[in-house]
Design a protein around this motif. Structure first.
Motif, PDB file in Angstrom:
ATOM      1  N   UNK A 134      33.588  45.811  32.174  1.00 44.81           N
ATOM      2  CA  UNK A 134      34.073  46.357  33.398  1.00 44.81           C
ATOM      3  C   UNK A 134      33.801  45.281  34.529  1.00 44.81           C
ATOM      4  N   UNK A 135      32.642  44.643  34.491  1.00 45.68           N
ATOM      5  CA  UNK A 135      32.450  43.628  35.643  1.00 45.68           C
ATOM      6  C   UNK A 135      33.515  42.529  35.475  1.00 45.68           C
ATOM      7  N   UNK A 136      33.710  42.139  34.236  1.00 48.68           N
ATOM      8  CA  UNK A 136      34.427  41.047  33.825  1.00 48.68           C
ATOM      9  C   UNK A 136      36.065  41.303  34.358  1.00 48.68           C
ATOM     10  N   UNK A 137      36.390  42.584  33.990  1.00 53.07           N
ATOM     11  CA  UNK A 137      37.691  43.076  34.381  1.00 53.07           C
ATOM     12  C   UNK A 137      37.922  42.914  36.096  1.00 53.07           C
ATOM     13  N   UNK A 138      36.745  43.334  36.803  1.00 49.26           N
ATOM     14  CA  UNK A 138      36.847  43.284  38.201  1.00 49.26           C
ATOM     15  C   UNK A 138      36.974  42.075  38.817  1.00 49.26           C
ATOM     16  N   UNK A 139      36.476  41.048  37.959  1.00 47.98           N
ATOM     17  CA  UNK A 139      36.244  39.459  38.248  1.00 47.98           C
ATOM     18  C   UNK A 139      37.749  38.875  38.006  1.00 47.98           C
ATOM     19  N   UNK A 140      38.426  39.303  36.861  1.00 46.34           N
ATOM     20  CA  UNK A 140      39.664  38.814  36.645  1.00 46.34           C
ATOM     21  C   UNK A 140      40.790  39.228  37.718  1.00 46.34           C
ATOM     22  N   UNK A 141      40.764  40.630  38.073  1.00 45.24           N
ATOM     23  CA  UNK A 141      41.651  40.890  39.194  1.00 45.24           C
ATOM     24  C   UNK A 141      41.298  40.293  40.488  1.00 45.24           C
ATOM     25  N   UNK A 142      39.908  39.929  40.931  1.00 48.35           N
ATOM     26  CA  UNK A 142      39.632  39.171  42.168  1.00 48.35           C
ATOM     27  C   UNK A 142      40.161  37.730  42.047  1.00 48.35           C
TER      28      UNK A 142
END
Length: 692
Positions: free
Chosen positions: A481-489
């Motif tokens: 989930x943290x990885x996906x949030x970073x990908x969006x950013x």
């Protein structure tokens, strides 16, 4: 004036109806009914002439009432000196409620037998009562002002309703109860097709009688999920009724039809009256707003396995004529009330229904966008177009958003007052397909640079906000989930002008600072998840290392005492054992080292983007490989030692593989998800072509 006693004697509530009718008729004939019916106060003794006249007429009327009462009922009014009060007292005692106007009210005790007979469906008892009391057919027989037809229709007794409709007038069928419901309204709410058909056969005007400040019958039927009855009532409902009152009833019907997936009705109605797309329903909603919620009515809202996708794609609907043809096909397919043996047939039928719903939704949306594209700002506000676009973006309804903004690209600004656009909402709710539309625009730099007027957040700040839980539920583990949030950013950051990176919002934070503040708890959860997973896998890997290292020095069959070489050295299976043992030892050692690297990591935000997932992928991959190699070595060794006792080693190998297989099955999906999340081309379509 001479008064004569009435032959009917009032004994109890059983004959109150007949008694009251006869006494009232007699009093009217003697010009005495006005005394009973009067609502104003009698004259005072100061007005001597008027008072004497009233007193005489009151005494005559009271005498008629008294002499027509039996002993029990007379005792109730013996002390009363007012004819009006005596009449009201008898009405209250024998009917359950006072009648201030001298009429016979509904909800009275004398109708209890009729009410009960209608509820239980005893037509013989009801018919006998109606023979004795013919006026009861139009009376309100319950405390809720329901007529006999109301009671029978609400109870669902078709045969009784048919009999009552024959006995009553068409006008009586339009009587409302205390809730404003006609008998047809109850039939529509309960979904009783035959009762509705019977009532409308006697009085077609019932189709337009609404509940008090509420819906008309067709809306009631659809609201309660009775689609077939709704289609029947819709055909009979004149368009004039739906267009009256600024289209309120039509808009309510359209909203309800869409919400309950009666899309064929909605499509036909929009084609007949396009202006209903902007009309407000009674509760304030609009058709476009209703459709924006229906994500599963569009292809982007479904997920199908490969064989279902193949069947779905093979179903073609190219014209409106094909709608009815497909509906007939759906009806012929097995699947209604299916059991375990015909679940496949039910699944195919479901795909046909899904395809039909998607076709109707797309046609409905196309009709609406044609109207929206030529509408002015006031019409769009009235039809809640901007609210609908924002809601569809939040729901991830890609087709809805795309078709509307394609009709008018300026609608990407779904909230002009706050300078919010659909891409802000798409980023906030993490809908990648909708956000990818930004790559088909020339003004994407402007959209990224735009700032909402309340919080002063730009698009990159929106990417720094924590995603809603609904967007994170499909991602396993806090680390991913943290990885996906970073990908969006990172994705939004890649198209942002340099000044956007340093822009301060209302809280005085840059987008990166805003991201760190909002994701601190998620980072900690991701760190704990990584450590827990790595610790568990390290124990397994270390155990395999120990076993495989020891297995080399205790080879199957033992060693030759003369030269120290293994006895099975020249057998091919022995070489398989040695190679499998070595591979398992080396891969498990690599796995342990990877997991140790995870345990000693610094767990910075950037590490979750690729470093930590890569270590986890390598660790899990080598661990799974070492387990497979260990099973190969075990099976080979067992076969070498017991090759002549196959009845022993075969079941032992099968049993020994069960716990290891279960471990792989539980952890392998995690490996697949992590590999997809880390190494896929991207969650956005950067090759989006210009779409307007």
């Amino acid at each position: 004036m001479e008064t004569k006693p009435v032959l009917e004697v009032l004994d109890d509530e059983d004959n109150y109806l007949e008694w009251s009718v006869r006494v009232k008729t007699y009093l009217m004939a003697q010009d005495l009914w006005d005394i009973v019916e009067a609502t104003n106060e009698p004259p005072t003794p100061k007005n001597e002439a008027a008072f004497k006249a009233w007193r005489k007429m009151n005494a005559m009327a009271l005498h008629v009432i008294q002499v027509s009462c039996g002993p029990d009922t007379f005792s109730d009014i013996m002390e009363i000196t007012s004819a009006r009060n005596a009449w009201e007292t008898l009405a209250e005692n024998l009917t359950g409620e006072s009648d201030k106007k001298g009429n016979i009210n509904g909800g009275v005790k004398i109708y209890d037998k009729l009410n009960e007979a209608l509820k239980i469906g005893d037509w013989n008892a009801a018919k006998e009562f109606l023979k004795l009391h013919p006026n009861a057919i139009s009376a309100k027989i319950t405390g809720r002002d329901k007529t006999a037809v109301h009671v029978a229709a609400e109870a669902g007794h078709v045969h009784i309703v048919e009999e009552l409709v024959e006995l009553t007038s068409a006008e009586n069928l339009g009587i409302k109860d205390d809730m404003g419901y006609t008998a047809l309204a109850w039939a529509a709410s309960n979904g009783n097709y035959r009762i509705a058909e019977c009532l409308l056969g006697k009085n077609k005007d019932l189709i337009g009688i609404a509940v008090n400040a509420g819906p008309i019958p067709v809306v009631l039927a659809l609201y309660n999920g009775h689609l077939e009855l709704g289609r029947y009532l819709y055909v009979l409902t004149p368009l004039e009724i739906l267009e009256a009152n600024n289209g309120t009833d039509g808009a309510s019907l359209l909203y309800t039809a869409i919400s309950n997936k009666a899309l064929d009705i909605a499509l036909d109605l929009v084609r007949r009256c396009p202006d209903l797309a902007f009309a407000r329903a009674r509760h304030g909603g609009s058709a476009l707003l209703a459709l924006s919620f229906m994500r599963d009515c569009f292809p982007s809202g479904i997920r199908l396995v490969f064989w279902k996708r193949w069947i779905y794609s093979s179903i073609h609907i190219q014209s409106a004529c094909a709608i009815e043809e497909l509906r007939l096909t759906v009806q012929k397919l097995p699947g209604n009330g299916c059991n375990d043996k015909d679940t496949s047939a039910s699944g195919i039928k479901h795909l046909y229904e899904m395809k039909l719903a998607h076709f109707l939704s797309n046609e409905l949306l196309r009709c609406m966008t044609e109207v929206i594209s030529i509408a002015n700002h006031q019409q769009r506000v009235a039809g809640r177009v901007y609210d609908a676009i924002l809601r569809a973006t939040k729901e991830g309804n890609f087709e809805f958003v795309f078709e509307i903004v394609k009709a008018d690209p300026h609608l990407v600004w779904c909230n002009v007052k706050n300078s919010r656009n659909i891409f802000s909402a798409a980023v906030h709710h993490r809908h990648a397909k909708i956000f990818s539309l930004i790559y088909g625009l020339d003004m994407k730099k402007t959209l990224v640079d735009s700032v909402d007027s309340f919080y002063q957040n730009n698009l990159l700040h929106m990417a720094g906000m924590l995603a809603p839980s609904t967007s994170l539920n499909d991602i396993p583990g806090a680390a991913l989930q943290m990885q996906r949030e970073l990908q969006w950013f990172k994705e939004v950051e890649s198209i942002a002008p340099p000044k956007v990176l340093a822009y301060l919002n209302k809280e005085g934070l840059t987008p990166r600072e805003f991201f760190t503040e909002n994701h601190e708890d998620m980072r900690k959860d991701g760190e704990q998840w990584m450590k827990d997973t790595a610790t568990s896998c390290t124990v397994v890997g270390a155990l395999i290392v120990t076993i495989m290292f020891a297995a080399v020095f205790t080879v199957p069959g033992g060693n030759d005492q003369n030269n120290g070489f293994p006895i099975f050295l020249h057998k091919k299976l022995f070489m398989v054992f040695i190679v499998a043992d070595a591979l398992s030892l080396f891969s498990s050692s690599t796995s342990v080292l990877m997991f140790l690297g995870i345990l000693t990591s610094r767990y910075a935000e950037e590490d979750f983007l690729e470093s930590l997932p890569r270590k986890m992928i390598i660790g899990l991959s080598t661990l799974f490989f070492s387990i497979a190699a260990m099973m190969t070595a075990f099976s080979t060794a067992l076969f070498l030692m017991l090759h002549e006792q196959s009845w022993i080693f075969k079941p032992v190998i099968c049993l020994a593989s069960i716990p290891i297989t279960l471990f792989v099955l539980m952890q392998f999906p995690l490996l697949i998800d992590m590999a997809k999340s880390t190494y896929r081309p991207g969650i956005f379509d950067r090759k989006m072509k210009r779409w307007f």
